[in-house]
Structure formats: C-alpha cells, structure tokens
Design an enzyme around this catalytic site. Sequence first.
Site, short mmCIF file in Angstrom:
data_model
loop_
_atom_site.label_atom_id
_atom_site.label_comp_id
_atom_site.label_asym_id
_atom_site.label_seq_id
_atom_site.Cartn_x
_atom_site.Cartn_y
_atom_site.Cartn_z
N GLU A 64 20.57 34.42 45.71
CA GLU A 64 21.48 35.36 45.05
C GLU A 64 20.68 36.45 44.36
O GLU A 64 19.71 36.18 43.65
CB GLU A 64 22.33 34.61 44.03
CG GLU A 64 23.28 35.49 43.24
CD GLU A 64 23.98 34.72 42.13
OE1 GLU A 64 24.90 35.28 41.52
OE2 GLU A 64 23.58 33.56 41.86
N LYS A 88 31.12 38.79 46.12
CA LYS A 88 31.54 37.60 45.38
C LYS A 88 32.96 37.79 44.85
O LYS A 88 33.28 38.83 44.26
CB LYS A 88 30.57 37.34 44.23
CG LYS A 88 30.83 36.05 43.48
CD LYS A 88 29.77 35.81 42.41
CE LYS A 88 30.00 34.51 41.67
NZ LYS A 88 29.01 34.28 40.62
N CYS A 123 26.80 31.66 44.26
CA CYS A 123 26.69 30.95 43.00
C CYS A 123 27.78 29.88 42.86
O CYS A 123 27.93 29.04 43.73
CB CYS A 123 26.72 31.94 41.84
SG CYS A 123 26.33 31.22 40.22
#
Length: 522
Positions: free
Chosen positions: A281, A343, A393
């Site tokens: 990430e 995301k 994440c």
Amino acid sequence: MITRIATRVRALSGWRAHGVVLVAGLLGALALPPIYISPILLVVFPLLIWRMDVTRGWRGAFGLGWLFGLGYFMGMTHWVGAAMLVDIATFGWLLPIAVVGLAAILGLFPAVTLALVRPLWRAGHPARVLLMAAAWGLGEWIRTWGLTGFPWAPLGMTWMPFDGILQSASWFGVLGLSLMTALVACAPVLLEESLSRRMAWSLLVLTLFLPLALEGLGQLRLAALEGEEGGDPLLTVRLVQPSIPQTDKWNRELMVGNLRRYIAMSRLPGLDKVDVVVWGETAVPYAIDRMADVRAALAEAVPPGGILITGAPRVSGEGENRAFYNSLFALDGSGQVVAVFDKFHLVPFGEYVPFGEYLPLDKITVGAGDFSPGPGPRTLDIGDLPPVSPLICYEVIFPGAVVDPMAERPQWLLNLTNDGWYGRSTGPYQHFQIARMRAIEEGLPIVRVANTGISGVVSPLGQVSALLGLYEEGILDLEVPKPVQERTIFSRFGNKIPVIFSLIICAFGVFLQKRKVKYNKI
C-alpha cells in the site's frame, strides 16, 4: 465448586464488581491471535453470565456489556496506539484517547445486544447460556456495519491454529465460528449444582462436541479438496517487502532512495519467471498517473510480458474540485497504467476525519485534506491476469464484503497494506490472520503484501506455504493456487447464515426458559 464461585461472583458489588468485569474483558482478548489462550474463555464467559444474573433491567445489562467490552476491545485493539508514536510530537498526546476511545465505542456493541436480551433473561436458568451466545453473535454481526463497521478479529479467530475447524468458515463464516465459540465458552455454567445433573451433563457434552464435530468435518473437507490444488497454478507472483520504517516512508529526503530500493529488489534474479510483481500500500509516494518520469522508472520493475501492481496516491481534478484517493495501480512493461482501483472503505481519522467540520483534528496520515472513497468492492481485469478483487489495507477485515456480488466472480483476492504504523504490536499478526479467514470463507486464494510484513500467499483452504515475517526484508516468488471449483456456501449467502443461527438459538433459549426446569432463581 462451580456453584460457590458463581455465588461469590454474583455477590460482588461496587468497584470490585466493575473491576472484575473489566479485567475479565481484558483476559478474554488473550484468546485472539497471536496469543491463542483459548481456555481463558471458559472462565470469562461464565463470569459474564453470573454478573448478568444480578443486573437490574436493560440499563444494568447495557452497563455490564459496555464495561466488559471496554476491557475486551482494549486488549484486542491496543495496537492502534502505536500509530500515534510515528509522529509522537504531533499525535503522541492522542495515544490514551485512541486506545481507550476506540474500545469505548466498540464496547457499545455487546452493551446493546445484552440490553436487548435482558428482558428475556431468567437468572439461574440453564437456557440463558443460549441467550448469551446469541447476544455475542449478533453483537459481532452489528459490528461489521454499525458506525461504519470495524469487525476486527472476531471471537471465532481463536481457532486459527486448527485447520479443520477453520474450514467451517466456508459454510457459515467467521461470525458463525464466533457464535459457536461463545456457546462453548458458556458451557461451564451448566455445571452449577442447582441444575439437574442429567440435563447439565447432556447440555455440556452436546456443547463441547461442537468443535470436535467441526474439526472432523473440516478434515474431511481438506482431504477432499487438497487434490484440487494440483496442476498448473493460477499465476506466479513476486512479493516485495523492503521493510521501510514508517518514519522513513514519507521522508522527502528518502523517497527517491526508497523507490530505487523497491525497483532493485524487484529486479533480483528470477524476475522472468513471474507473472506479477506486487508492492504494498502506497509503496510509491508519488501520484503515478500524473508523473511520466515515475512511470518510466517503475517500468524497470515489470517482469517480461507481465505486470507491476503497487499502491500509490491518486489525484483527480484541479483546484477546489481536486480529490485524493488511496489507490492501486497496475502497470505494464512500457510504464502504461492498465488498471486502477481506489480504496472504497476508508479508515476514520486515518484517511478522513468524521464530522471534520466540527472536530479540530487532522488525520494522522501524510498530506492535507481527506481521502475520497472509490466504488467497491470491484472485480478488476488487469491485462491477461485472472480477474481479481483488490482490497487495500483494512478492507480485507469485512466478512462477506470483499467481492462484488454483481460482477464476474474473481479468481483471487489481492490485499495491499501498510502495517508499518503498528510496529511490532499484535496488530500486524491479527491482520494477516484475518486475511487468511477471508480466503477460506470465499474459497479464493489471497495474495497479501505489506510494506513491513506480514506478506505471503494463502490458499483457498487457508494454508500458507511461505511468509515474509514482520520487519523481514526480502522477496518471495510464489505460485498462487487456483480457487476451489465450487463456490463456498458462505460466498453465496454471506452473513445471513450466522445471523439466522443466532436468532434461532436465541428463540430456542426463550422457548426452553418457558419450560418447567429445576433451577435456582437468583
């Protein structure tokens, strides 16, 4: 003996009672990864039931559940405080607020569900064991979506060392395992001398038989499906973990050197034998889509005829319309972006500040302004690779919400994360085990890459062949196994199954309490 202990626990009052409940919650967290002291639950849950017996109405049950939850979630999520130490001068003062505040919010979930079952509760009756288990199961389900959702490390994850029992997650998910775990943990209450010995031992044997039965069925599933994993792999990946400390990651003087380090590690011998190179990430600290020179440099890390997948920030629009995204980019050998994923489930206070117009706080991540969410989950087509569901994440922590139900079914899951915020705490270990659980639930392999660890590939049966451990620098070239041939039951019905089970158990508990059973009223 059990009856004497129960009597003493019920007799506690004032600060002693509150202290015992709080400590019981803290001890309950020891059953979770990476410690796995599961037998502690056989003490913790009976204590919770005996204190529930002496609560006065729903308000007392709410307070009991909140205090127990405060201890339990402080033990589970204390690692969030480590993020405040990365920039201690700016955010260090928030450490106790972050640890206690998050636990206080999460404690609302068991508080609400205990308050809901309190009107149905008959103190001393054996069937209240079913009500407690159902309340815990429903509380964990609400935690998956309530207040934006934070289903971190459900109770069912205490079984992670047992491959056989874990297979049941493919049927009713980790929340179903949590329900079963709570039911087993409440079992010692059935040994109170106030109960009929015959009924007590019958219920106790039936309850403790559950994990044994699931282990046996799970081993049968493993034996039947392990043969499917033979043959050609789905693809071959190179996982790159440079183990750059969080304090160095966004240091402007080190950014170029960090990027060169990623590229050099990616180009180590054997690059021509992999299909995909995967970085973590925000491994690239630059907006790739706006910087041609950065894309040209990244092209050096692309395997011949393959793809580089990396996390990086993305900027859209200009001026007042500018928006920031935490994104995944896929690049080919010419440095062209062939796919992008933004995301969709952002971290409160980490990537945006809830009610930011009212709270005088900044997010703890680098950069001005909040991130914006993208659409998701999504099935992403990247060149000639099998379709994938990317997760950045903590998007991987949500059971039943890691695959787009309206799109083509992906053949693998991909989790890019940066657990460097949490140092050597329990957080990174728990995060990896959570990813393992998603693989079993969905029947899909998962590729996980973390900047500081833990990185690896998990089979659709939850098995791990090799890992890059926490703060271990290196690369791993691994084959990704194919998904199971038939979709799992959980992938079809999701969390509906454990919720229905919880409601059935609750209703059965109410039914049994209306029957004439010998028990001592408290």
